[in-house]
Motif scaffolding. Sequence first.
Motif, PDB file in Angstrom:
ATOM      1  N   ILE A 146       1.319  -1.204   0.075  1.00  5.99           N
ATOM      2  CA  ILE A 146      -0.363  -0.076   0.063  1.00  5.99           C
ATOM      3  C   ILE A 146       0.956   1.322  -0.211  1.00  5.99           C
ATOM      4  O   ILE A 146       1.704   1.118   1.096  1.00  5.99           O
ATOM      5  CB  ILE A 146      -1.103   0.192   1.308  1.00  5.99           C
ATOM      6  N   TYR A 147       0.782   2.095  -1.117  1.00  9.25           N
ATOM      7  CA  TYR A 147       1.544   3.673  -1.534  1.00  9.25           C
ATOM      8  C   TYR A 147       0.787   4.865  -0.664  1.00  9.25           C
ATOM      9  O   TYR A 147      -0.345   5.005  -0.965  1.00  9.25           O
ATOM     10  CB  TYR A 147       2.324   3.105  -2.746  1.00  9.25           C
TER      11      TYR A 147
ATOM     12  N   ALA B 293      10.914   4.154  -4.899  1.00  9.73           N
ATOM     13  CA  ALA B 293      11.702   4.711  -6.302  1.00  9.73           C
ATOM     14  C   ALA B 293      10.449   6.148  -6.789  1.00  9.73           C
ATOM     15  O   ALA B 293      10.895   6.221  -8.357  1.00  9.73           O
ATOM     16  CB  ALA B 293      12.124   3.582  -7.243  1.00  9.73           C
ATOM     17  N   TYR B 294       8.859   6.366  -6.942  1.00  6.97           N
ATOM     18  CA  TYR B 294       8.280   6.267  -7.947  1.00  6.97           C
ATOM     19  C   TYR B 294       8.168   8.057  -7.431  1.00  6.97           C
ATOM     20  O   TYR B 294       7.012   8.967  -7.843  1.00  6.97           O
ATOM     21  CB  TYR B 294       6.192   5.587  -7.432  1.00  6.97           C
ATOM     22  N   GLY B 295       9.378   8.623  -6.477  1.00  3.50           N
ATOM     23  CA  GLY B 295       9.130  10.290  -6.818  1.00  3.50           C
ATOM     24  C   GLY B 295       9.689  10.592  -5.254  1.00  3.50           C
ATOM     25  O   GLY B 295       9.081   9.552  -4.124  1.00  3.50           O
ATOM     26  N   PRO B 296       9.568  12.104  -5.194  1.00  3.38           N
ATOM     27  CA  PRO B 296       9.790  12.064  -4.059  1.00  3.38           C
ATOM     28  C   PRO B 296       8.820  12.182  -2.524  1.00  3.38           C
ATOM     29  O   PRO B 296       8.457  12.660  -1.318  1.00  3.38           O
ATOM     30  CB  PRO B 296      10.413  13.897  -3.759  1.00  3.38           C
ATOM     31  N   ASP B 297       7.347  12.073  -2.764  1.00  2.00           N
ATOM     32  CA  ASP B 297       6.404  12.133  -2.448  1.00  2.00           C
ATOM     33  C   ASP B 297       5.997  11.010  -1.916  1.00  2.00           C
ATOM     34  O   ASP B 297       4.739  10.857  -1.700  1.00  2.00           O
ATOM     35  CB  ASP B 297       5.636  13.422  -2.810  1.00  2.00           C
ATOM     36  N   CYS B 298       5.917   9.801  -2.839  1.00  2.00           N
ATOM     37  CA  CYS B 298       5.291   8.748  -2.531  1.00  2.00           C
ATOM     38  C   CYS B 298       6.085   7.603  -1.296  1.00  2.00           C
ATOM     39  O   CYS B 298       6.847   7.320  -1.474  1.00  2.00           O
ATOM     40  CB  CYS B 298       5.591   7.725  -3.893  1.00  2.00           C
ATOM     41  N   PHE B 299       5.488   7.264  -0.603  1.00  2.00           N
ATOM     42  CA  PHE B 299       5.853   6.611   0.477  1.00  2.00           C
ATOM     43  C   PHE B 299       4.652   5.252   1.030  1.00  2.00           C
ATOM     44  O   PHE B 299       3.774   5.377   0.408  1.00  2.00           O
ATOM     45  CB  PHE B 299       5.932   7.011   1.635  1.00  2.00           C
ATOM     46  N   THR B 300       5.622   4.073   1.677  1.00  2.06           N
ATOM     47  CA  THR B 300       4.880   2.995   1.817  1.00  2.06           C
ATOM     48  C   THR B 300       4.987   2.746   2.929  1.00  2.06           C
ATOM     49  O   THR B 300       6.000   3.616   4.356  1.00  2.06           O
ATOM     50  CB  THR B 300       5.733   1.409   0.766  1.00  2.06           C
ATOM     51  N   ALA B 301       4.737   1.453   3.985  1.00  2.00           N
ATOM     52  CA  ALA B 301       5.195   0.995   5.195  1.00  2.00           C
ATOM     53  C   ALA B 301       5.275   0.068   5.438  1.00  2.00           C
ATOM     54  O   ALA B 301       4.418  -0.710   4.628  1.00  2.00           O
ATOM     55  CB  ALA B 301       3.781   2.801   5.894  1.00  2.00           C
ATOM     56  N   ASP B 302       5.926  -0.496   6.227  1.00  2.00           N
ATOM     57  CA  ASP B 302       5.895  -1.662   6.702  1.00  2.00           C
ATOM     58  C   ASP B 302       4.401  -2.236   7.980  1.00  2.00           C
ATOM     59  O   ASP B 302       4.166  -3.488   7.430  1.00  2.00           O
ATOM     60  CB  ASP B 302       6.955  -2.218   7.698  1.00  2.00           C
TER      61      ASP B 302
ATOM     62  N   TYR C  21      -2.404  10.073   1.454  1.00  2.00           N
ATOM     63  CA  TYR C  21      -3.903   9.632   1.269  1.00  2.00           C
ATOM     64  C   TYR C  21      -2.969   7.760   0.389  1.00  2.00           C
ATOM     65  O   TYR C  21      -2.253   8.695  -0.012  1.00  2.00           O
ATOM     66  CB  TYR C  21      -4.769  10.902   0.715  1.00  2.00           C
ATOM     67  N   VAL C  22      -4.376   7.497   0.124  1.00  2.00           N
ATOM     68  CA  VAL C  22      -3.788   6.014  -0.322  1.00  2.00           C
ATOM     69  C   VAL C  22      -3.815   6.429  -1.950  1.00  2.00           C
ATOM     70  O   VAL C  22      -4.658   7.213  -2.367  1.00  2.00           O
ATOM     71  CB  VAL C  22      -4.099   4.640   0.004  1.00  2.00           C
ATOM     72  N   GLN C  23      -2.594   6.177  -2.471  1.00  2.00           N
ATOM     73  CA  GLN C  23      -2.689   6.151  -3.805  1.00  2.00           C
ATOM     74  C   GLN C  23      -1.224   4.962  -4.632  1.00  2.00           C
ATOM     75  O   GLN C  23      -0.224   5.424  -4.516  1.00  2.00           O
ATOM     76  CB  GLN C  23      -1.988   7.478  -4.457  1.00  2.00           C
ATOM     77  N   ASP C  24      -1.630   4.507  -5.168  1.00  2.00           N
ATOM     78  CA  ASP C  24      -0.666   3.269  -6.045  1.00  2.00           C
ATOM     79  C   ASP C  24      -0.017   4.505  -6.596  1.00  2.00           C
ATOM     80  O   ASP C  24      -0.121   5.426  -7.522  1.00  2.00           O
ATOM     81  CB  ASP C  24      -1.484   2.417  -7.116  1.00  2.00           C
ATOM     82  N   PRO C  25       1.231   3.840  -7.510  1.00  2.00           N
ATOM     83  CA  PRO C  25       2.099   4.643  -7.705  1.00  2.00           C
ATOM     84  C   PRO C  25       1.741   4.815  -9.242  1.00  2.00           C
ATOM     85  O   PRO C  25       2.498   5.339 -10.122  1.00  2.00           O
ATOM     86  CB  PRO C  25       3.532   3.899  -8.137  1.00  2.00           C
TER      87      PRO C  25
ATOM     88  N   PRO D 274       2.076  -5.132 -12.679  1.00  2.00           N
ATOM     89  CA  PRO D 274       3.447  -5.581 -11.657  1.00  2.00           C
ATOM     90  C   PRO D 274       4.744  -5.939 -11.300  1.00  2.00           C
ATOM     91  O   PRO D 274       5.051  -5.700 -10.252  1.00  2.00           O
ATOM     92  CB  PRO D 274       2.214  -6.220 -11.198  1.00  2.00           C
ATOM     93  N   HIS D 275       5.224  -7.297 -12.115  1.00  2.00           N
ATOM     94  CA  HIS D 275       6.259  -7.510 -11.811  1.00  2.00           C
ATOM     95  C   HIS D 275       7.142  -6.883 -12.715  1.00  2.00           C
ATOM     96  O   HIS D 275       8.248  -7.442 -12.089  1.00  2.00           O
ATOM     97  CB  HIS D 275       6.161  -9.491 -12.683  1.00  2.00           C
ATOM     98  N   ILE D 276       6.731  -5.928 -13.593  1.00  2.00           N
ATOM     99  CA  ILE D 276       8.093  -4.928 -13.225  1.00  2.00           C
ATOM    100  C   ILE D 276       8.448  -4.099 -13.412  1.00  2.00           C
ATOM    101  O   ILE D 276       9.597  -3.540 -12.805  1.00  2.00           O
ATOM    102  CB  ILE D 276       8.009  -4.964 -15.539  1.00  2.00           C
ATOM    103  N   HIS D 277       7.127  -2.798 -13.092  1.00  2.00           N
ATOM    104  CA  HIS D 277       6.998  -2.132 -12.230  1.00  2.00           C
ATOM    105  C   HIS D 277       6.566  -1.930 -10.749  1.00  2.00           C
ATOM    106  O   HIS D 277       7.282  -0.488  -9.992  1.00  2.00           O
ATOM    107  CB  HIS D 277       6.690  -0.768 -12.515  1.00  2.00           C
ATOM    108  N   GLY D 278       6.419  -2.809 -10.243  1.00  2.00           N
ATOM    109  CA  GLY D 278       5.769  -2.649  -8.686  1.00  2.00           C
ATOM    110  C   GLY D 278       4.709  -2.715  -8.556  1.00  2.00           C
ATOM    111  O   GLY D 278       3.902  -1.872  -7.206  1.00  2.00           O
ATOM    112  N   THR D 279       3.801  -1.647  -9.696  1.00  2.00           N
ATOM    113  CA  THR D 279       2.133  -0.843 -10.029  1.00  2.00           C
ATOM    114  C   THR D 279       1.830  -2.301 -10.256  1.00  2.00           C
ATOM    115  O   THR D 279       1.587  -2.849 -10.720  1.00  2.00           O
ATOM    116  CB  THR D 279       2.556   0.282 -10.462  1.00  2.00           C
ATOM    117  N   ASP D 280       0.860  -0.983  -9.314  1.00  2.00           N
ATOM    118  CA  ASP D 280      -0.726  -1.743 -10.436  1.00  2.00           C
ATOM    119  C   ASP D 280      -0.532  -2.132 -12.271  1.00  2.00           C
ATOM    120  O   ASP D 280       0.405  -1.569 -13.085  1.00  2.00           O
ATOM    121  CB  ASP D 280      -1.878  -0.931 -10.090  1.00  2.00           C
TER     122      ASP D 280
END
Length: 432
Positions: free
Chosen positions: A178-179, A202-211, A228-232, A416-422
């Motif tokens: 979840i990003y 790696a998706y930009g300075p304002d994009c984060f995830t959490a453990d 707020y929640v947003q997929d990269p 998803p298998h290349i970029h890690g995104t939807d």
Amino acid sequence: MSVSGRDQALKALTLFRKSGGNSELALQQVLPQLKESREQGFCTRLFFSVLQNSTWLDYQIASFLKQPISKLQPQVLDILRLCAAQLYYMDRVPGFSAVDEAVKQCHRIAPKAAGLVNAIGRRLADPSLQKEAEGSPAQQLSITYSHPLWFTETMLQRLGGEEACRSYLLANNAVPPIYFQCNSIKGFTAEQAIAHGLKPTAYGPDCFTADNLSDSSIRQLLEEGMVYVQDPASLCAVQAADPKPDMLVMDVCCAPGGKSFSAAMRMNNRGQLLSFDYAAKKLPGVRKQAECLGITCMTVEEADGRCLIPQWEGKADLVFTDVPCSGFGVIRKKPEIRWKSKEEIEGLPVIGAAILENSCRYVKTGGTLLYSTCTVLEEENEAVIKAFLLMHPEFTAEEFTAAGDESHAGMLTLYPHIHGTDGFFIAKFKKH
């Protein structure tokens, strides 16, 4: 007697069938009855493991049956699926315990089938008895990773081979991260995000995830509108469009609002952001989230993306056109999407093309048109774009930067298998 996560997962599967295949609705009805967050997490994971892997689970169960699997009572089959999902995909419960819990569950619901559940459960728990998928490469992949055969055949060809397709299907069955997007409008910085336990991406300075998504500080940040929640993938579409302060920006299919929110932040909450959607019931949620985020440049209204709003014709600096699609890019979040038939989705490219045809009329000379979908199917993506460009020589594909600062020549499909995104498709045009 206390309610267990396993029992609620069984209930969710029953509700899923009765609701016509809505995983979100099914979980919403069962999770509140579980008091512990650990049990809620276990229930959710077990439920999704069954939905994500149902073909493979049924293939194994059927190999131990003397009768067709369709003859089993639906709840008995679900009990066996839950047992198999625990054995194959989860390590929290020992094998013998998973079988024992399945038998106990069956005693409560269908006592006469308890012996059958016990016998099959013990066979499922023996790795040496696991049956290999048979057939053509597409059939084997379809069974092993529980995707429809027509879709597996399509992706084998689209991705260029068995190993690439295997990686893609496997990624569709993984638990997605979840990003979070930081809210610059409220002055929430990357440093503050890190201090609250969020991790840079790696998706930009304002994009984060959490453990730890159950962390109370993250919940507080969401409630206060600091993140707020947003997929990269969605964020990449906004990066590609590159909205700027004082622009007139239109988002013709805005719900649930993520791209509009990101655009408002890149505009520094200055300019005019017109966000429309055909689904009126979704708009109160979009308005509420915009208010929470402190966005004041955004107007949210109901409108059909296929119908022109005359006063905005030729006025927009930038138009987002994120059209209705099959959703095959978000299978890992909504596993039931994979079971859509080809017939169910065959009319969607026509709708997407109609919305694109209307949206282009809003773009002023020198302005930008951005088309996107959350699917990976060519007929909804590249085919629509090629037809559009043939009809509209005033628009040309424009190079853009997104997905880790890579440069793309007008079109990009995220996997998803290349970029890690939807799974996601982005195309950018300039009007001349």
